[in-house]
Design an enzyme around this catalytic site. Structure first.
Site, short mmCIF file in Angstrom:
data_model
loop_
_atom_site.label_atom_id
_atom_site.label_comp_id
_atom_site.label_asym_id
_atom_site.label_seq_id
_atom_site.Cartn_x
_atom_site.Cartn_y
_atom_site.Cartn_z
N CYS A 4 0.86 -1.18 0.00
CA CYS A 4 0.00 0.00 0.00
C CYS A 4 0.90 1.23 0.00
O CYS A 4 2.02 1.17 -0.49
CB CYS A 4 -0.98 -0.02 1.18
SG CYS A 4 -0.22 0.22 2.80
N THR A 5 0.44 2.33 0.55
CA THR A 5 1.21 3.57 0.53
C THR A 5 2.21 3.62 1.68
O THR A 5 3.42 3.52 1.49
CB THR A 5 0.28 4.79 0.59
OG1 THR A 5 -0.68 4.71 -0.48
CG2 THR A 5 1.07 6.09 0.44
N ASP A 21 -8.48 3.89 1.42
CA ASP A 21 -7.56 4.08 2.54
C ASP A 21 -8.33 4.57 3.75
O ASP A 21 -8.94 5.63 3.72
CB ASP A 21 -6.49 5.10 2.15
CG ASP A 21 -5.32 5.13 3.11
OD1 ASP A 21 -5.43 4.56 4.21
OD2 ASP A 21 -4.30 5.76 2.77
N ARG A 50 -3.60 -0.53 5.46
CA ARG A 50 -4.14 -1.56 4.57
C ARG A 50 -3.24 -2.77 4.38
O ARG A 50 -3.67 -3.91 4.60
CB ARG A 50 -4.49 -0.96 3.20
CG ARG A 50 -5.66 -0.02 3.25
CD ARG A 50 -5.86 0.69 1.93
NE ARG A 50 -4.78 1.66 1.74
CZ ARG A 50 -4.68 2.46 0.69
NH1 ARG A 50 -5.57 2.39 -0.28
NH2 ARG A 50 -3.71 3.34 0.60
#
Length: 177
Positions: free
Chosen positions: A31-32, A147, A37
């Site tokens: 994910c970021t 998100d 997540r």
């Protein structure tokens, strides 16, 4: 035996195979920031695999499944978000010891399965690490997983439910069923 008596050949011993270890399936969720997540997906996946294999989540790797997570913009060492820890605990998983880490080429090379939370994450992986690791697939098929960062606990619960539902799609493939 005398010097002019031919000796019989010694029978060859059968080759000894090294002890077999389970084939490792290495699943990497991306994910970021690697605080919500992907770590939720990591621990929930490990829990589901453990349930199916009849073992504790800590034993999943010895059963042939390495499950990891990372972020395309992660700051190394950040802890998970509080609501993520709370919600995965409700689902029987533990995220308390997680520390974020940025994705790198070695992780991608080690992965047999690369699972991105969004199309943007998948595109970032392909652009930053061309021809490295498996082709990224989206956790939720054709849609992005929203998100929950900054949201309330119910938003995190909804995210966890979506992750669990999506993981059910992958489990038959990963378990060879």
């Amino acid at each position: 035996m005398t010097p002019d008596t031919p000796s019989e050949p010694t029978p060859a011993l059968p080759p000894t195979d090294p002890p077999s270890r389970p084939a490792v399936r290495s699943i990497l969720f991306v994910c970021t920031g690697n605080t919500c997540r992907s770590p939720m997906a990591e621990v929930l996946c490990r829990k589901l695999l453990a349930d199916r294999l009849g073992c504790d989540p800590s034993e999943v790797e010895s059963r042939g499944y390495a499950v990891r997570s990372a972020g395309v913009a992660a700051f190394p060492g950040d802890g998970p978000s509080g609501p993520a820890v709370e919600v995965v605990r409700e689902f029987g998983a533990d995220l308390a010891g997680h520390r974020s880490r940025p994705v790198n080429a070695e992780m991608l090379d080690d992965a047999t399965d690369l699972i991105a939370m969004t199309r943007g994450h998948a595109a970032a992986l392909v652009m930053r690490f061309p021809a490295t690791g498996p082709e990224p697939r989206l956790l939720c098929g054709t849609t992005d997983l929203g998100d929950p960062i900054g949201g309330d606990v119910e938003l995190y619960r909804d995210c966890a439910r979506q992750i669990l539902h999506a993981l059910e799609r992958f489990l038959p493939e990963w378990l060879g069923k």
